[in-house]
Design a protein around this motif. Structure first.
Motif, PDB file in Angstrom:
ATOM      1  N   PRO A  21       0.832  -1.215   0.000  1.00  0.00           N
ATOM      2  CA  PRO A  21       0.000   0.000   0.000  1.00  0.00           C
ATOM      3  C   PRO A  21       0.865   1.262   0.000  1.00  0.00           C
ATOM      4  O   PRO A  21       1.956   1.270   0.569  1.00  0.00           O
ATOM      5  N   VAL A  22       0.341   2.312  -0.632  1.00  0.00           N
ATOM      6  CA  VAL A  22       1.060   3.588  -0.723  1.00  0.00           C
ATOM      7  C   VAL A  22       0.134   4.712  -0.288  1.00  0.00           C
ATOM      8  O   VAL A  22      -1.025   4.764  -0.702  1.00  0.00           O
ATOM      9  N   VAL A  23       0.664   5.617   0.541  1.00  0.00           N
ATOM     10  CA  VAL A  23      -0.055   6.838   0.881  1.00  0.00           C
ATOM     11  C   VAL A  23       0.701   7.991   0.246  1.00  0.00           C
ATOM     12  O   VAL A  23       1.910   8.139   0.438  1.00  0.00           O
ATOM     13  N   VAL A  24      -0.029   8.791  -0.541  1.00  0.00           N
ATOM     14  CA  VAL A  24       0.552   9.950  -1.213  1.00  0.00           C
ATOM     15  C   VAL A  24       0.131  11.208  -0.462  1.00  0.00           C
ATOM     16  O   VAL A  24      -1.055  11.442  -0.251  1.00  0.00           O
ATOM     17  N   ASP A  25       1.116  12.002  -0.059  1.00  0.00           N
ATOM     18  CA  ASP A  25       0.885  13.284   0.597  1.00  0.00           C
ATOM     19  C   ASP A  25       1.032  14.368  -0.462  1.00  0.00           C
ATOM     20  O   ASP A  25       2.140  14.660  -0.906  1.00  0.00           O
ATOM     21  N   PHE A  26      -0.091  14.936  -0.900  1.00  0.00           N
ATOM     22  CA  PHE A  26      -0.065  16.050  -1.851  1.00  0.00           C
ATOM     23  C   PHE A  26       0.104  17.336  -1.043  1.00  0.00           C
ATOM     24  O   PHE A  26      -0.684  17.596  -0.130  1.00  0.00           O
ATOM     25  N   TRP A  27       1.110  18.148  -1.375  1.00  0.00           N
ATOM     26  CA  TRP A  27       1.451  19.323  -0.598  1.00  0.00           C
ATOM     27  C   TRP A  27       2.044  20.413  -1.491  1.00  0.00           C
ATOM     28  O   TRP A  27       2.300  20.191  -2.678  1.00  0.00           O
ATOM     29  N   LEU A  76      -4.126  13.575   1.630  1.00  0.00           N
ATOM     30  CA  LEU A  76      -3.539  12.244   1.672  1.00  0.00           C
ATOM     31  C   LEU A  76      -4.426  11.307   0.867  1.00  0.00           C
ATOM     32  O   LEU A  76      -5.641  11.288   1.063  1.00  0.00           O
ATOM     33  N   VAL A  77      -3.817  10.560  -0.041  1.00  0.00           N
ATOM     34  CA  VAL A  77      -4.563   9.595  -0.850  1.00  0.00           C
ATOM     35  C   VAL A  77      -3.886   8.240  -0.683  1.00  0.00           C
ATOM     36  O   VAL A  77      -2.673   8.119  -0.841  1.00  0.00           O
ATOM     37  N   ARG A  78      -4.690   7.226  -0.368  1.00  0.00           N
ATOM     38  CA  ARG A  78      -4.167   5.867  -0.155  1.00  0.00           C
ATOM     39  C   ARG A  78      -4.450   5.024  -1.394  1.00  0.00           C
ATOM     40  O   ARG A  78      -5.564   5.031  -1.915  1.00  0.00           O
ATOM     41  N   GLY A  82      -2.581  -0.133  -6.982  1.00  0.00           N
ATOM     42  CA  GLY A  82      -2.768   0.885  -8.019  1.00  0.00           C
ATOM     43  C   GLY A  82      -4.113   1.580  -8.005  1.00  0.00           C
ATOM     44  O   GLY A  82      -4.379   2.425  -8.854  1.00  0.00           O
ATOM     45  N   GLN A  83      -4.979   1.249  -7.049  1.00  0.00           N
ATOM     46  CA  GLN A  83      -6.315   1.843  -6.985  1.00  0.00           C
ATOM     47  C   GLN A  83      -6.448   2.700  -5.722  1.00  0.00           C
ATOM     48  O   GLN A  83      -6.001   2.303  -4.646  1.00  0.00           O
ATOM     49  N   GLU A  84      -7.110   3.855  -5.871  1.00  0.00           N
ATOM     50  CA  GLU A  84      -7.362   4.702  -4.709  1.00  0.00           C
ATOM     51  C   GLU A  84      -8.347   4.004  -3.776  1.00  0.00           C
ATOM     52  O   GLU A  84      -9.401   3.553  -4.190  1.00  0.00           O
ATOM     53  N   THR A  85      -7.964   3.931  -2.486  1.00  0.00           N
ATOM     54  CA  THR A  85      -8.833   3.287  -1.498  1.00  0.00           C
ATOM     55  C   THR A  85      -9.241   4.225  -0.372  1.00  0.00           C
ATOM     56  O   THR A  85     -10.007   3.826   0.507  1.00  0.00           O
TER      57      THR A  85
END
Length: 104
Positions: A21-27, A76-78, A82-85
């Motif tokens: 799993p990946v968490v993306v921090d958009f900032w 934050l997007v998890r 490859g799919q947003e959860t």
């Protein structure tokens, strides 16, 4: 594992093709709330090694922000397989960041 900076060029490899799993921090550097959340995200990234945490600067990688409809930051997007959860917008306390990163 410390948060890794990701751009449009390596987003697919680092996030969408990740085997965990990946968490993306958009900032953004000018965003006050982002500056408040960033150290918390970094701490959680170090404390939860089974989830990859990456950061996307929306000014430097605008196409990624547009593609994933990031209209407000911090966001934050998890992603799993490859799919947003999941998605969290705004500053949240560390316990909530931990739960979000773990997918709880």
């Amino acid at each position: 594992m410390a948060a890794v900076n990701v751009t449009w060029e390596n987003f697919e490899d680092e996030v969408l093709k990740s085997d965990k799993p990946v968490v993306v921090d958009f900032w953004a550097s000018w965003c006050g709330p982002c500056k408040m959340l960033s150290p918390v995200v970094d701490q959680v990234a170090d404390e939860v090694p089974d989830v990859k945490v990456v950061k996307v600067n929306v000014d430097e990688s605008e196409p990624v922000a547009i593609k994933y409809n990031v209209a407000s930051i911090p966001c934050l997007v998890r992603f799993v397989d490859g799919q947003e959860t999941g998605r969290s917008v705004g500053v949240i306390p560390k316990p909530q960041v931990e739960k979000f990163v773990k997918g709880e």
